[in-house]
Design an enzyme around this catalytic site. Sequence first.
Site, PDB file in Angstrom:
ATOM      1  N   HIS A   1     -14.412   5.831   2.036  1.00 19.53           N
ATOM      2  CA  HIS A   1     -14.918   4.496   1.716  1.00 19.53           C
ATOM      3  C   HIS A   1     -16.124   4.614   0.784  1.00 19.53           C
ATOM      4  O   HIS A   1     -17.017   3.776   0.801  1.00 19.53           O
ATOM      5  CB  HIS A   1     -15.335   3.735   2.981  1.00 19.53           C
ATOM      6  CG  HIS A   1     -14.213   3.454   3.928  1.00 19.53           C
ATOM      7  ND1 HIS A   1     -13.688   4.405   4.768  1.00 19.53           N
ATOM      8  CD2 HIS A   1     -13.496   2.325   4.163  1.00 19.53           C
ATOM      9  CE1 HIS A   1     -12.709   3.878   5.492  1.00 19.53           C
ATOM     10  NE2 HIS A   1     -12.583   2.613   5.145  1.00 19.53           N
TER      11      HIS A   1
ATOM     12  N   GLU B   1      -0.452  -0.947  -1.211  1.00 23.53           N
ATOM     13  CA  GLU B   1      -1.205  -1.008  -2.472  1.00 23.53           C
ATOM     14  C   GLU B   1      -0.300  -0.935  -3.699  1.00 23.53           C
ATOM     15  O   GLU B   1      -0.538  -1.616  -4.697  1.00 23.53           O
ATOM     16  CB  GLU B   1      -2.252   0.105  -2.521  1.00 23.53           C
ATOM     17  CG  GLU B   1      -3.462  -0.140  -1.621  1.00 23.53           C
ATOM     18  CD  GLU B   1      -3.217   0.226  -0.171  1.00 23.53           C
ATOM     19  OE1 GLU B   1      -2.144   0.803   0.123  1.00 23.53           O
ATOM     20  OE2 GLU B   1      -4.083  -0.052   0.673  1.00 23.53           O
TER      21      GLU B   1
ATOM     22  N   MET C   1      -4.960   5.089  -4.559  1.00 22.40           N
ATOM     23  CA  MET C   1      -4.041   6.163  -4.942  1.00 22.40           C
ATOM     24  C   MET C   1      -2.559   5.808  -4.788  1.00 22.40           C
ATOM     25  O   MET C   1      -1.757   6.178  -5.640  1.00 22.40           O
ATOM     26  CB  MET C   1      -4.357   7.451  -4.177  1.00 22.40           C
ATOM     27  CG  MET C   1      -5.786   7.960  -4.366  1.00 22.40           C
ATOM     28  SD  MET C   1      -6.319   7.948  -6.093  1.00 22.40           S
ATOM     29  CE  MET C   1      -8.080   8.201  -5.886  1.00 22.40           C
TER      30      MET C   1
ATOM     31  N   GLN D   1      -8.574  -3.030  -1.507  1.00 20.59           N
ATOM     32  CA  GLN D   1      -9.679  -3.264  -0.560  1.00 20.59           C
ATOM     33  C   GLN D   1     -10.833  -2.270  -0.718  1.00 20.59           C
ATOM     34  O   GLN D   1     -11.997  -2.661  -0.656  1.00 20.59           O
ATOM     35  CB  GLN D   1      -9.128  -3.220   0.857  1.00 20.59           C
ATOM     36  CG  GLN D   1     -10.072  -3.771   1.877  1.00 20.59           C
ATOM     37  CD  GLN D   1      -9.344  -4.106   3.162  1.00 20.59           C
ATOM     38  OE1 GLN D   1      -9.028  -3.221   3.948  1.00 20.59           O
ATOM     39  NE2 GLN D   1      -9.060  -5.375   3.369  1.00 20.59           N
TER      40      GLN D   1
ATOM     41  N   ALA E   1     -11.649   1.227  -3.350  1.00 20.59           N
ATOM     42  CA  ALA E   1     -11.113   2.038  -4.447  1.00 20.59           C
ATOM     43  C   ALA E   1     -10.484   3.320  -3.924  1.00 20.59           C
ATOM     44  O   ALA E   1      -9.541   3.849  -4.509  1.00 20.59           O
ATOM     45  CB  ALA E   1     -12.226   2.372  -5.439  1.00 20.59           C
TER      46      ALA E   1
ATOM     47  N   LEU F   1      -0.068  -4.220   3.966  1.00 17.07           N
ATOM     48  CA  LEU F   1      -0.821  -3.032   3.545  1.00 17.07           C
ATOM     49  C   LEU F   1       0.065  -2.176   2.650  1.00 17.07           C
ATOM     50  O   LEU F   1       0.706  -1.233   3.102  1.00 17.07           O
ATOM     51  CB  LEU F   1      -1.264  -2.220   4.767  1.00 17.07           C
ATOM     52  CG  LEU F   1      -2.110  -2.947   5.808  1.00 17.07           C
ATOM     53  CD1 LEU F   1      -2.530  -1.985   6.909  1.00 17.07           C
ATOM     54  CD2 LEU F   1      -3.332  -3.561   5.172  1.00 17.07           C
TER      55      LEU F   1
ATOM     56  N   GLU G   1      -5.252  -7.322   0.472  1.00 16.27           N
ATOM     57  CA  GLU G   1      -5.332  -7.235   1.923  1.00 16.27           C
ATOM     58  C   GLU G   1      -6.553  -7.996   2.422  1.00 16.27           C
ATOM     59  O   GLU G   1      -7.672  -7.729   1.966  1.00 16.27           O
ATOM     60  CB  GLU G   1      -5.393  -5.754   2.330  1.00 16.27           C
ATOM     61  CG  GLU G   1      -4.134  -5.004   1.913  1.00 16.27           C
ATOM     62  CD  GLU G   1      -4.332  -3.495   1.757  1.00 16.27           C
ATOM     63  OE1 GLU G   1      -5.426  -2.996   2.101  1.00 16.27           O
ATOM     64  OE2 GLU G   1      -3.405  -2.831   1.279  1.00 16.27           O
TER      65      GLU G   1
ATOM     66  N   PHE H   1      -8.495   3.629  -1.679  1.00 18.71           N
ATOM     67  CA  PHE H   1      -7.101   3.398  -1.287  1.00 18.71           C
ATOM     68  C   PHE H   1      -6.223   3.005  -2.469  1.00 18.71           C
ATOM     69  O   PHE H   1      -5.118   2.497  -2.295  1.00 18.71           O
ATOM     70  CB  PHE H   1      -7.030   2.326  -0.192  1.00 18.71           C
ATOM     71  CG  PHE H   1      -7.913   2.618   0.985  1.00 18.71           C
ATOM     72  CD1 PHE H   1      -8.077   3.923   1.436  1.00 18.71           C
ATOM     73  CD2 PHE H   1      -8.590   1.600   1.644  1.00 18.71           C
ATOM     74  CE1 PHE H   1      -8.904   4.204   2.515  1.00 18.71           C
ATOM     75  CE2 PHE H   1      -9.413   1.878   2.718  1.00 18.71           C
ATOM     76  CZ  PHE H   1      -9.570   3.181   3.162  1.00 18.71           C
TER      77      PHE H   1
END
Lengths: 327, 360
Positions: free
Chosen positions: A129, A60, A88, A82, A84, A58, A29, A86
Amino acid sequence: MAVQTFIEAIRGALAGEMRRDPCVVVLGEDVGIKGGVFLATDGLFAEFGPGRVIDTPLSESMIVGTSIGAAVNGLRPVPEIQFADFIMPAFNQIVSEAARMRYRSNGTFGCPITIRAPFGGGVHGALYHSQSIEAYFTHVPGLKVVVPSTPYDAAGLLRSAIRDPDPVLFLEHKKLYRSVRGEVPAGDYTVPLGKAQVTRSGTQITAIAYGLMAHHALEAAELVAGDGISVEVIDVRTLRPLDLDTVLSSVRRTGKCVVVYEDNKFGGYGAEISAIISEQAFDYLDGPILRVAGPDVPAVPYAHALEDWFMVNPDSIAAAIRQLAAY
Amino acid sequence: MAEASIRASELAAAHGLTDDDLLRMYRLVALSRAIDERMWVLNRSGKAAFVISGQGHEGAQVGIVSSLRRGHDWLVPYYRSIAAVLTFGMTPRDILMAQFARAADPSSGGRQMPGHYGSAEHNILSTSSPVATQLLHAVGIAFAARSRGTGQVALTELGEGSSNQGDFHEGLNFAGVHRLPVVFVVENNGYAISVPMSLQSPIPNIADRAVGYGFPGVAVDGSDVLACYRAGRDAIERARRGDGPTLIEAKVMRLTAHSSDDQQTKYRSAEELQAERERDPLPRFRTQLRDAGVLDDAREAEIAADVKAAVDDATEWAEAQPEPDPTTALRHVYAEDDLSAAPEAVGGPGFGAEITAEGL
């Protein structure tokens, strides 16, 4: 030799690998024109074009899943997640697919992909984040998990990861991106996967860490040196496969060990290091293996004071070292 | 029968095929069915712990996959893809070796449950059990094919149940954005184990979902082998031309329970099951070929004997092959080069350590 920031070293290694091998592609992304939200891929789009630097939707799971397929059919994908936090949605693709492809096909298919993911706290990123996600993945045979802490290692380990025949999760601590500088040789050197590094020699206590914590452990060692405590610091660099020889030979000399990690303490990666040492070096120990790790709250809170409360720092590591020295 | 090699009945000619092509397809449908039935016999006689079946799907698979180029294109199958993998180069022995979980099983060396087919030799990607994950692999294969200019097409098969997973939608979306050379084949047998289509999808045709991703979706009668052939041929040609993906939905039937661990009479009526039997692609194709003058009594008997011999040979041969050696179970966690260092025991002396592949 040039002095580079951590992220410059990563960018340079990525560009070098793409020049060296036309099969290396980057996807994720905002990795294209924007050059990534941290600018890790800045300039790659201009040099290599949209066919090799792909801005994705978007998605993953798709980013990792298509990388697996592309690797099977001859490419060397370097997907970027983008943050870590995200990763999952891609967990199933990484764990059920990438990590098992070789084993389940009895060695007839491989999956050479390098998943880059910025991780870690101390950057005001709050719950989503800031996370450390390594423990979910170090549990999984078939995956390699790499966490560099210096610009030199970041470039050398990234080259090794991209050239490796197996899937590698390459975790980059966000706080290091611009805060750490170091010498990065111009050449095409590599740092081997699976080799830890003793970053400070000492005789009384071994401190084991990685990522941002490798720096904090060095600072802590310096803090306690004034008290006459000699600390050996090991940056494990590759979490899996772990360099057991370096860890065990140090602990067998010093007899005491502190394991430092930023993640929640319970079930974190450092717990595995502690367990291995207790199994394999118990007779050499003069004290309990201490873990200095994040508190067991779901993730890093946002407000400055709360984030400071969460983060392991040189003082908290030094306190544990002093406690262990007095044991 | 030398003259048969170029003979083309009206039916064959209408498809740009010869009668031999049609007979090959018929033989594959019959062979797939016979192997599948043998797998159940082995299960019920205690020789195979698990069966997952493709009965009712064979006509669609043979018809659609026939237009792929063997040894060039890619097939990314799922656990009902017996007929597809046979059409694309695997052999009855390969299938039975997976069923018996033998060391030489090309799919996994006996590591996976039966039905998880794969063959590096034939560009058939290894499959897992989570559903729809494989669709993204086909998209990635197609991406690499275009990047590398290989001219390959990737075709993946999945059930309609899988079309409700996120990976399905993420994959169709990315393939649509980049107009990749990939064909998605949803074999809709009406059930995700016990959950009927009415509870799976608010629309009756999964093919209609393609419109949301900017490429054609085609629904086809999955018991009509030649209709499936046409749909597969057109989609594969379209992909190879560079015109992008196609979603084919083949309306098939599930003639068996979901697997050997399921009892479908608990959730399907006898009337429904009987109605499905009447749509069975195997007798339907047989009648079609007989009516077209392609198949006669002698040819039918010849094929039946050939199929029986192939299944018997595969069963006996596979059963006689050695089981995997547990001392090999540590291999292939990572590339073999990485295992040059001897595996190391975990735990101190006297801890009865287990062995791992990497010394951790």
